[in-house]
Motif scaffolding. Structure first.
Motif, short mmCIF file in Angstrom:
data_model
loop_
_atom_site.label_atom_id
_atom_site.label_comp_id
_atom_site.label_asym_id
_atom_site.label_seq_id
_atom_site.Cartn_x
_atom_site.Cartn_y
_atom_site.Cartn_z
N GLN A 570 51.05 36.09 36.28
CA GLN A 570 50.46 37.62 36.35
C GLN A 570 49.18 37.68 36.25
O GLN A 570 48.61 38.89 36.48
N TYR A 573 47.91 37.99 39.44
CA TYR A 573 48.52 39.33 40.08
C TYR A 573 47.44 40.46 39.74
O TYR A 573 46.82 41.20 40.60
N CYS A 578 47.43 43.49 42.24
CA CYS A 578 48.77 43.46 42.75
C CYS A 578 49.66 43.98 41.30
O CYS A 578 49.35 43.78 40.29
N GLY A 582 53.73 40.79 42.33
CA GLY A 582 52.69 39.87 43.02
C GLY A 582 52.53 40.81 44.36
O GLY A 582 51.98 40.16 45.46
#
Length: 610
Positions: A570, A573, A578, A582
């Motif tokens: 995370q 991401y 993102c 993802g």
């Protein structure tokens, strides 16, 4: 347009045609060079869901705007990989890099890059020279080793010709076959040689004598002197690289418990690590060092085995190849390490994937999952070099068990079963390299192996900033080791002198451009079938089998906590713009001037607004 030649050579082997097209200036400005431009070409020119061994696959060989102008050049190769894949078997990005002199030679031949598609009816090679090219028969080269092909083509053409070629492994479509030049410079990862073999393209020979256009030659010469002084400024680094090369890291990675031992089961090998490392090579075999184009820190250590059954074998061992063969397979015979490394180069096999494959088979054999009968009579015990040679030859010939192992450990472990997938050390089908993330059992493995656009490679970056540096270096085609001694302002000045264009002056501008390249790659993989929630995973071993040797034994660093891993994903991401799944958000794509990706992505995935 300085820095670039402005020409791309397009080769269709099915039709037997050659066509030169202009490099689009907007594409060059937006995506910089090799890595960035080739990803844009994959997006534009390749039909979605094309598989790695399809004739419709593209394989591209590109330079950058500073290739042939500054020291330490690379050649970048991009393609749809026959090895990297989603968990459902859809092929993903393929990427590899090689040093040497081939890239600058291509630039002097008048081309920024070559795009190859189709499949020839019979073996061919491509000959490129001074703005011209032709497809020639390679029937007399098919079946030759890397070394034989290099010698024959230089005899046939010109001793100064630079040659990229595949060996028998690529011809027989071993999924981790590589491409080599100048014998030991390898574009090794993701099955690059397999793709060339599938197209029946044995080699690309290049000879160039044309000048490279430059916007401001006086400033560029001044900057080259600054570059050279910067690269020579760290005396300890220069001394170590020039004397021992990259393989000196074998010792330090073991001492710090970051190297691979016994199929990545452990990371520390005490004093045994020195049995096949650079100190042994220097004492027994080393003759001289060699450098890539114009590099002032020559890190390739050429030598020859002088005694024993492999006497007369020459090699240039490096960090990853020797680490994956030496401690990871527990070889204690140094000459055996070097001889096997040389043999893999000769037949055109990626030594990283091969080392991982052999160590996985050794563990299967040790655990009784694979028997002597399963291995066609080969007793592949730890460190058994003759048995390793025998099994490698079977892989190259796709003979018996070798036919299965030629598919890579993702497919092999699925077919063997019995829990063998839990110690098959790959990400997205690509076996782990060691330099960079290594056997660290922490965020570095997540950022490098999991988030890489091409699976378990080692040269992707273990931090956001490091990944950005790799993206720019691969687009400029400069060695990452050299880029680390420079800075965005200095490289931006060099780009201005070469091209006449302003690319970046600050770290923020550098990072913004790199972010664009990395998100374009992730978007392309998603279009091709990547589901990050399902496919962004690590091998089970790192979560369940703590390291028991060396300084990490008994500490929290001995195993990767699964909750920490999910949190680390995370973190990446979020840093990359993102969503929690993802997938890049629409805002990220617009901010990076990638809004043109949105319509295609919305056909395969839900895009969040921000």
């Amino acid at each position: 347009m300085g820095g670039y030649t402005g020409n791309i050579l397009n080769v269709n082997l099915t039709e037997g045609t050659l066509k030169t097209t202009a490099l689009d200036p907007t594409t060059a400005k937006t995506f910089l060079g090799a890595r960035g431009i080739m990803t844009k070409l994959l997006w534009d020119r390749m039909k979605p869901a094309t598989q790695g061994l399809s004739p419709e696959n593209l394989i591209m060989f590109f330079t950058g705007p500073l290739t042939g102008l500054l020291s330490g050049n690379r050649t970048i190769v991009r393609f749809k990989s026959p090895l990297s894949a989603t968990s459902t078997g859809l092929n993903l990005m393929g990427h590899c890099s090689t040093g040497g002199n081939w890239g600058p030679e291509l630039k002097n031949a008048g081309f920024d890059g070559i795009v190859v598609e189709g499949r020839a009816e019979a073996p061919v090679y491509l000959y490129v020279t001074d703005g011209d090219a032709e497809i020639r028969s390679a029937k007399h080269l098919w079946g030759c080793s890397i070394f034989e092909t290099e010698v024959k083509l230089k005899d046939e053409l010109d001793p100064f010709t630079r040659v990229l070629q595949i060996g028998p492994a690529g011809e027989r479509l071993v999924r981790y076959a590589c491409i080599n030049q100048e014998y030991f410079y390898s574009a090794s990862r993701c099955g690059s040689g397999t793709v060339m073999g599938s197209k029946k393209l044995k080699a690309i020979a290049v000879r160039g004598t044309l000048p490279i256009p430059v916007a401001d030659i006086d400033d560029l010469i001044t900057l080259e002197d600054v570059f050279y002084r910067r690269l020579r400024s760290d005396e300890a680094y220069v001394y170590g690289r020039s004397r021992w090369g990259s393989s000196i890291a074998n010792i330090s990675s073991s001492d710090s418990s970051t190297g691979p031992l016994k199929n990545w089961r452990e990371a520390y090998w005490d004093d045994d690590i020195e049995r096949g490392g650079p100190l042994q090579w220097e004492a027994r075999c080393r003759v001289k060092n060699r450098s890539c184009f114009g590099c002032p820190t020559p890190c390739n250590q050429l030598g020859i085995i002088r005694e024993g059954p492999w006497a007369g074998t020459f090699d240039i061992p490096d960090y990853d190849s020797t680490d994956l063969l030496h401690p990871n397979c527990m070889i204690t015979d140094p000459n055996g390490v070097y001889a096997l490394s040389s043999f893999l180069d000769a037949v055109g096999l990626d030594s990283i994937s091969t080392g991982n494959t052999l160590s996985w088979v050794m563990e299967c054999y040790e655990k009784g999952i694979l028997t002597k009968d399963d291995l066609d009579g080969v007793e592949l015990t730890w460190g058994n070099v003759p048995a390793m040679f025998e099994l490698v030859k079977k892989i190259v010939r796709r003979d018996g068990i070798g036919d299965l192992l030629a598919e890579g450990i993702r497919i092999a472990s699925q077919k063997v079963g019995q829990g063998s997938h839990t110690f098959a050390m790959h990400c997205k089908g690509v076996e782990w390299g060691v330099g960079g993330a290594g056997n660290n059992r922490d965020q570095r493995e997540t950022f490098c192996y999991v988030m890489s656009d091409r699976g378990g490679v080692h040269l992707y970056g273990t931090t956001i900033e490091g990944q950005n540096d790799f993206a720019i270096a691969d687009s400029l085609t400069l060695c990452i080791r050299n880029v680390r001694y420079l800075d965005p302002e200095l490289i931006g000045r060099a780009l201005k002198a070469a091209t006449g264009w302003d690319y970046f002056h600050t770290r923020d501008e550098w990072d913004h451009l790199a972010h664009r390249l990395i998100i374009l790659e992730r978007a392309w993989n998603i279009r091709e079938g990547l589901v990050p929630e399902r496919d962004d995973v690590l091998p089970e071993r790192v979560f369940t089998e703590p390291l028991t040797l060396g300084p990490k034994a008994g500490t929290d660093a001995a195993v990767y906590d699964r909750k920490t891993f999910e949190a680390d994903k995370q973190t990446w991401y979020q840093a990359r713009g993102c969503d929690e799944h993802g997938v890049p958000t629409k805002k990220t794509l617009r901010d990076l001037d990638l809004a043109f990706l949105i319509p295609a992505l919305e056909k395969v995935v839900t895009l969040e607004e921000a």
